[in-house]
Design a protein around this motif. Structure first.
Motif, PDB file in Angstrom:
ATOM      1  N   ASP A 102       0.828  -1.200   0.000  1.00  0.00           N
ATOM      2  CA  ASP A 102       0.000   0.000   0.000  1.00  0.00           C
ATOM      3  C   ASP A 102       0.863   1.251   0.000  1.00  0.00           C
ATOM      4  O   ASP A 102       1.694   1.440   0.879  1.00  0.00           O
ATOM      5  CB  ASP A 102      -0.923  -0.006   1.218  1.00  0.00           C
ATOM      6  N   SER A 103       0.656   2.100  -0.995  1.00  0.00           N
ATOM      7  CA  SER A 103       1.423   3.343  -1.074  1.00  0.00           C
ATOM      8  C   SER A 103       0.516   4.573  -1.080  1.00  0.00           C
ATOM      9  O   SER A 103       0.969   5.678  -1.283  1.00  0.00           O
ATOM     10  CB  SER A 103       2.301   3.340  -2.329  1.00  0.00           C
ATOM     11  N   ARG A 117      -0.245   9.019  -3.854  1.00  0.00           N
ATOM     12  CA  ARG A 117       0.497   7.786  -3.596  1.00  0.00           C
ATOM     13  C   ARG A 117       1.977   8.045  -3.777  1.00  0.00           C
ATOM     14  O   ARG A 117       2.399   8.898  -4.555  1.00  0.00           O
ATOM     15  CB  ARG A 117       0.005   6.625  -4.457  1.00  0.00           C
ATOM     16  N   LEU A 118       2.738   7.287  -3.021  1.00  0.00           N
ATOM     17  CA  LEU A 118       4.196   7.372  -3.049  1.00  0.00           C
ATOM     18  C   LEU A 118       4.737   6.393  -4.085  1.00  0.00           C
ATOM     19  O   LEU A 118       4.077   5.410  -4.425  1.00  0.00           O
ATOM     20  CB  LEU A 118       4.760   7.013  -1.675  1.00  0.00           C
ATOM     21  N   VAL A 120       7.028   4.361  -3.459  1.00  0.00           N
ATOM     22  CA  VAL A 120       7.383   3.174  -2.667  1.00  0.00           C
ATOM     23  C   VAL A 120       6.241   2.888  -1.697  1.00  0.00           C
ATOM     24  O   VAL A 120       5.444   3.776  -1.393  1.00  0.00           O
ATOM     25  CB  VAL A 120       8.695   3.394  -1.871  1.00  0.00           C
ATOM     26  N   PRO A 121       6.135   1.661  -1.186  1.00  0.00           N
ATOM     27  CA  PRO A 121       5.098   1.380  -0.200  1.00  0.00           C
ATOM     28  C   PRO A 121       5.241   2.272   1.040  1.00  0.00           C
ATOM     29  O   PRO A 121       6.351   2.637   1.439  1.00  0.00           O
ATOM     30  CB  PRO A 121       5.318  -0.087   0.151  1.00  0.00           C
ATOM     31  N   LEU A 122       4.122   2.600   1.624  1.00  0.00           N
ATOM     32  CA  LEU A 122       4.085   3.493   2.773  1.00  0.00           C
ATOM     33  C   LEU A 122       4.894   2.936   3.945  1.00  0.00           C
ATOM     34  O   LEU A 122       5.613   3.679   4.613  1.00  0.00           O
ATOM     35  CB  LEU A 122       2.629   3.717   3.192  1.00  0.00           C
ATOM     36  N   GLN A 124       7.523   1.097   3.840  1.00  0.00           N
ATOM     37  CA  GLN A 124       8.948   1.269   3.531  1.00  0.00           C
ATOM     38  C   GLN A 124       9.377   2.713   3.792  1.00  0.00           C
ATOM     39  O   GLN A 124      10.434   2.957   4.365  1.00  0.00           O
ATOM     40  CB  GLN A 124       9.210   0.886   2.072  1.00  0.00           C
ATOM     41  N   TRP A 125       8.541   3.679   3.399  1.00  0.00           N
ATOM     42  CA  TRP A 125       8.855   5.085   3.655  1.00  0.00           C
ATOM     43  C   TRP A 125       8.900   5.363   5.150  1.00  0.00           C
ATOM     44  O   TRP A 125       9.796   6.036   5.647  1.00  0.00           O
ATOM     45  CB  TRP A 125       7.833   5.991   2.967  1.00  0.00           C
TER      46      TRP A 125
END
Length: 176
Positions: A102-103, A117-118, A120-122, A124-125
């Motif tokens: 989920d990003s 949305r990012l 990268v996945p949220l 991971q951020w």
């Protein structure tokens, strides 16, 4: 009493039936007479149906042009904003709360929120734990970009929790 589609439909048929009966009475009654006046009154009873018909048409048009409420995972990431994002409080965030892929998040500024949305996945951020420049894709860039001018501060909302803060650096990532 709850107004359901079935009840509305029944009322529409009842009012149209009364209007047809009123038209028949009016057609056969002498002019002027009480019967003709009652027929005229019954004939205009169908007027509330017009509101229902207009509402039905509007609802049908809206369903055809239904707004997009989420990103299509099949589409590639397209950067619309260059922002600096930082987690709100890395120690208090539960990494397992965000699904691995989920990003999506919401950028909240004042009383407005914009779905983004990012790349990268949220999760991971959030795991990086520090502020960094990031490109964001907006669900409705035509609406959001004019309101997200450089230096605009915002908060990042994901899964009902504020997970970060940021500010807009520019309308598109450097080098694009």
């Amino acid at each position: 009493m709850i107004a359901t589609a079935r009840r509305r439909r029944l009322i529409v048929f009842l009012l149209v039936g009364l209007a047809l009966l009123g038209g028949a009475i009016r057609q056969g009654a002498a002019n002027p007479s009480l019967a003709r006046d009652i027929g005229t009154l019954m004939l205009v009873l169908w007027l509330p149906v017009i509101g229902n018909v207009v509402a039905f048409v509007i609802r049908s048009v809206r369903e055809r042009t239904r707004r997009v409420t989420a990103f299509d995972p099949q589409l590639p990431f397209t950067a619309h904003l260059w922002v600096e994002l930082g987690p709100a409080d890395p120690e208090s965030l539960v990494a397992g709360r965000h699904p691995p892929g989920d990003s999506s998040c919401t950028l909240v500024t004042g009383t407005e929120g914009f779905t983004a949305r990012l790349p990268v996945p949220l999760a991971q951020w959030l795991a990086q734990g520090q502020a960094q420049p990031v490109a964001l894709e907006l669900l409705r860039p035509a609406l959001a970009v004019p309101r997200m001018t450089p230096a605009t501060a915002f908060r990042v909302l994901a899964r009902g929790q504020f997970v970060g803060e940021g500010k807009v650096l520019g309308a598109s990532p450097p080098g694009k």
